[in-house]
Motif scaffolding. Structure first.
Motif, PDB file in Angstrom:
ATOM      1  N   UNK A   1      -4.579 106.641 -43.857  1.00 52.30           N
ATOM      2  CA  UNK A   1      -4.441 108.213 -44.544  1.00 52.30           C
ATOM      3  C   UNK A   1      -3.134 108.971 -43.964  1.00 52.30           C
ATOM      4  N   UNK A   2      -2.904 108.648 -42.661  1.00 50.68           N
ATOM      5  CA  UNK A   2      -1.730 109.536 -42.206  1.00 50.68           C
ATOM      6  C   UNK A   2      -0.339 108.943 -42.897  1.00 50.68           C
ATOM      7  N   UNK A   3      -0.338 107.644 -43.049  1.00 46.90           N
ATOM      8  CA  UNK A   3       0.827 107.350 -44.208  1.00 46.90           C
ATOM      9  C   UNK A   3       0.903 107.839 -45.502  1.00 46.90           C
ATOM     10  N   UNK A   4      -0.273 108.431 -45.840  1.00 43.50           N
ATOM     11  CA  UNK A   4      -0.144 108.970 -47.284  1.00 43.50           C
ATOM     12  C   UNK A   4      -0.527 110.416 -47.407  1.00 43.50           C
ATOM     13  N   UNK A   5       0.669 111.313 -46.770  1.00 41.27           N
ATOM     14  CA  UNK A   5       0.215 112.592 -46.773  1.00 41.27           C
ATOM     15  C   UNK A   5       0.071 113.149 -48.145  1.00 41.27           C
ATOM     16  N   UNK A   6      -0.474 114.501 -48.314  1.00 42.44           N
ATOM     17  CA  UNK A   6      -1.060 115.034 -49.478  1.00 42.44           C
ATOM     18  C   UNK A   6      -2.302 114.381 -50.032  1.00 42.44           C
ATOM     19  N   UNK A   7      -2.590 114.470 -51.317  1.00 40.46           N
ATOM     20  CA  UNK A   7      -4.071 114.273 -51.796  1.00 40.46           C
ATOM     21  C   UNK A   7      -3.803 112.906 -52.394  1.00 40.46           C
ATOM     22  N   UNK A   8      -4.746 111.971 -52.139  1.00 38.54           N
ATOM     23  CA  UNK A   8      -5.011 110.641 -52.720  1.00 38.54           C
ATOM     24  C   UNK A   8      -6.370 110.518 -53.296  1.00 38.54           C
ATOM     25  N   UNK A   9      -6.677 110.216 -54.672  1.00 38.22           N
ATOM     26  CA  UNK A   9      -8.076 110.181 -55.366  1.00 38.22           C
ATOM     27  C   UNK A   9      -8.158 108.686 -55.531  1.00 38.22           C
ATOM     28  N   UNK A  10      -9.156 107.881 -54.714  1.00 32.11           N
ATOM     29  CA  UNK A  10      -9.394 106.578 -54.917  1.00 32.11           C
ATOM     30  C   UNK A  10      -8.814 105.659 -53.857  1.00 32.11           C
ATOM     31  N   UNK A  11      -9.594 104.773 -53.559  1.00 31.75           N
ATOM     32  CA  UNK A  11      -9.306 104.110 -52.583  1.00 31.75           C
ATOM     33  C   UNK A  11      -8.143 103.143 -52.799  1.00 31.75           C
ATOM     34  N   UNK A  12      -8.141 102.708 -54.152  1.00 35.66           N
ATOM     35  CA  UNK A  12      -7.047 101.716 -54.734  1.00 35.66           C
ATOM     36  C   UNK A  12      -5.515 102.105 -54.465  1.00 35.66           C
ATOM     37  N   UNK A  13      -5.522 103.551 -54.165  1.00 36.81           N
ATOM     38  CA  UNK A  13      -4.110 104.008 -53.773  1.00 36.81           C
ATOM     39  C   UNK A  13      -3.622 103.420 -52.415  1.00 36.81           C
ATOM     40  N   UNK A  14      -4.490 103.101 -51.570  1.00 36.34           N
ATOM     41  CA  UNK A  14      -4.181 102.437 -50.390  1.00 36.34           C
ATOM     42  C   UNK A  14      -4.204 100.892 -50.574  1.00 36.34           C
ATOM     43  N   UNK A  15      -4.658 100.065 -51.413  1.00 40.36           N
ATOM     44  CA  UNK A  15      -4.777  98.673 -51.375  1.00 40.36           C
ATOM     45  C   UNK A  15      -3.451  98.203 -51.951  1.00 40.36           C
TER      46      UNK A  15
END
Lengths: 256, 256, 256, 256
Positions: free
Chosen positions: D238-252
């Motif tokens: 999460x720290x490497x993705x500042x702002x809002x992410x909806x859905x875990x797939x955004x990190x995969x």
């Protein structure tokens, strides 16, 4: 008299502190037609069983103590349902002699109390003579130390016996080039494959194939709770089956 | 005399130009214990059947002609295996009257010749009284016009009857908010779901669930060839079952 | 000019008398954006290919002739889609040299044209680094001579490479007592199980497991027809991919 | 300095007394790269969160309190992973405004933390444009009140969007005679079937079919533990993705 059917069965559980035993205590307690009269664990005396007034006992202990427990129960005319392993031919034979001297008492020894698993194995054996090919896949959690599972071995043996009796030849297999192990192991001529996967509990598929068709019988055990309907079914039927019964399928109505 | 068992059965096929009939012609021709003596199609006369010397006839024609075909066969003491649909209560009743007058002749009318499918339905019904929940999923190619399939309806009816006889309550279902159709349709209280997918042929799953466990009985028909072992099994057993039998399961050894 | 997009692609099929080739002839013929200009078999001359005006050629011949066919096509600036096996490192390297001299021409060599199979392998590899455990089960008809299948070996290799790159340890396995073969064979550390069953065609499951969950990717090939959408997709995209591409996944939009 | 990478992440859990929260407490506690600094439940003050020194917070509370929790965390520069439902468009929009004023802080809101489920949905959407037919079957325990499941609805929407963008027509369906509900419900033109069965937890299959082939993507959640690898993956990224992410797939990493 008309109320007689509602008198609850008096049930004791041995091995009540083990994982299966603790589930059985809960299941008996929750069954409307049963009353839990004793829940005994390591260190408790069998005299407590006799004193409890139990008509039925569920033995979920360990191979070292199950034989003494069952013999005690039979000698006290208590019907017994056994889920403990360790009953070899010698022990079974001794128990049958004892039961011959106590003709009104019933004992059920079941290697597997999951109704779905027992049914799947029985169906697989029965169906297997109508198909050219049959193979078994069993799938378990990766902490299991033996492969294949005991249930898969027994299922393969049942299938092999049924096919032999019907003179069905072995499943066809043209494999000439195999990486060692690819085709699984063989149990009485039936191929068995063992999958080990994190997240799984205990699962088995029997695959039966003929020209243009496949029949798949799959059983999934997600939870130890799956054994309890079988334990209760055992308690409810053991008195009506005096003598020794091995395998829960002996109590199931499977005549088709 | 010792060779008598190897005398082949003399078999005729009606509807030999249809897709199922053409498969049956090939299957009879390839069976070592049978001899194909006639393969008749639209326009051929039933007198050719009589003249062929057939002891057995396989009727795979159309609803319009099946009744006349079967009556002709019975009147000529030819055992008959029927895969044609269209046999309503009235026709069946008339046929039973005719068979009463020809007591040595057998007729099998089977809505389904796939052994795996017949077995799966019988097993599902038998198992269903041991589980809290049961649902059916049937899957077919997308050119099928009816949903659910006839096999799924029959399977649901068998299950419902078995559960009713054992006084098993309906499957639990807490759904209070449903998008219309999500929970499938109901056949005698059993939920049935119909999937239509390019690439599929004819498939069915019966799902049975209890605490912590699931039993799945799945049948896949990949090819019309899947019906031929059942047709041949019918021919081999029809003479031993004089009178009318409906359903191939009447010939299967399913006593468990 | 606005109609130019509707000019059909001129396509030749080599190996047109083989089983795959015959399917390809039918598929090209039925495709609205293609025109079949040659269907050549054993004994036909490659000069007929040149004379046909083909812009695209589909090679579904045999390992002995595929290399000469493809070289001829490239030398005549015909884009080529190849489903024939036998392309080892040496042949591929020679072909790349030839293509370097014909920079506008594209060649696709695909060991597998079933879109679902290609997708399943790609997804399995990508997912495998997120799970503790992974195993493969492949299931085929019993006339297959090798075990495991080539597709299973390739899938295992893709998975092993992806897990190695992400430093995922091998799947856990506590087995200490194994009947030989029960746990399948190992391909780059991935367990693979091969089932052989009458009635099946070609099927594969990749099972991925983590704490409390399982992901299953299954592909079923029921019919040779399953390869044709992939062949047509190859023809439609090969001109846009000059040079050599190995594997249909190179043409699929899988960016997630 | 070279040891810096081994400094554990300081993590707080909100909703620690709920079922999911209690699992998260255990999972964070067991993760070698994390240190649990607070486990707060109903009645605890958010000031305890600030005082704990947490760099990361996992919110597994209730719709009524999640918004205030997340806003407090962002205002204190604590990266946040949210598994609570109730985030409608208005709340999301307000949160984005707040995050714009705190540009270094990341928030992940994930409707589903099961990695296998997130992957299966993403794969299904991506694959769906290559197949004529697609349907969804979701299977849950019979105490679930809504049908179909939220995950099935989201999966159907993803599939429908992907197919629309690629101009793939609706799945073929020749059904003209349907018992009401047999063909399931429709979500954006995709058929969804909901099975409810005792013994099940949460399961979903996406079936994709083309000529002669089928691709099946199945996910099984056996246990709440299945969400924890996803929660930990969220905290780690999460720290490497500042702002809002909806859905875990955004990190995969799903680029194929």
């Amino acid at each position: 008299m008309t109320e007689q059917h509602s008198v609850p069965k008096l049930v004791a559980v041995l091995g009540a502190n083990g994982r299966m035993g603790a589930e059985a205590v809960k299941a008996v307690d929750a069954a409307p037609d049963m009353k839990l009269v004793a829940a005994l664990g390591r260190g408790d005396s069998l005299e407590q069983l006799a004193a409890s007034g139990a008509q039925y006992v569920v033995d979920l202990t360990v191979p070292e103590s199950t034989e003494a427990n069952v013999r005690f129960a039979v000698e006290h005319a208590i019907h017994t349902v056994v889920g403990t392993t360790g009953w070899d031919e010698g022990r079974l034979s001794d128990l049958e002699s004892l039961l011959a001297a106590h003709p009104g008492t019933g004992v059920l020894i079941a290697p597997n109390f999951a109704l779905g698993s027992v049914l799947a194995s029985a169906f697989a054996a029965k169906a297997s003579k109508y198909f050219e090919s049959v193979e078994i896949i069993e799938l378990h959690h990766p902490d299991k130390v033996d492969a294949p599972s005991g249930t898969a071995v027994r299922t393969a043996q049942l299938i092999a016996a049924e096919r032999a009796a019907a003179q069905v030849p072995q499943s066809p297999d043209a494999t000439t080039s195999e990486r060692a192990g690819a085709r699984g192991c063989e149990v009485d001529g039936v191929r068995v494959h063992s999958v080990r996967l994190r997240g799984l509990v205990a699962h088995q598929e029997v695959l039966l194939g003929g020209p243009g068709e496949q029949l798949t019988l799959r059983h999934d055990s997600f939870d130890r709770a799956s054994f309890m309907p079988g334990v209760l079914l055992g308690v409810r039927n053991v008195a009506a089956h005096p003598g020794l019964t091995v395998g829960l399928d002996g109590y199931l109505d499977l005549g088709l």
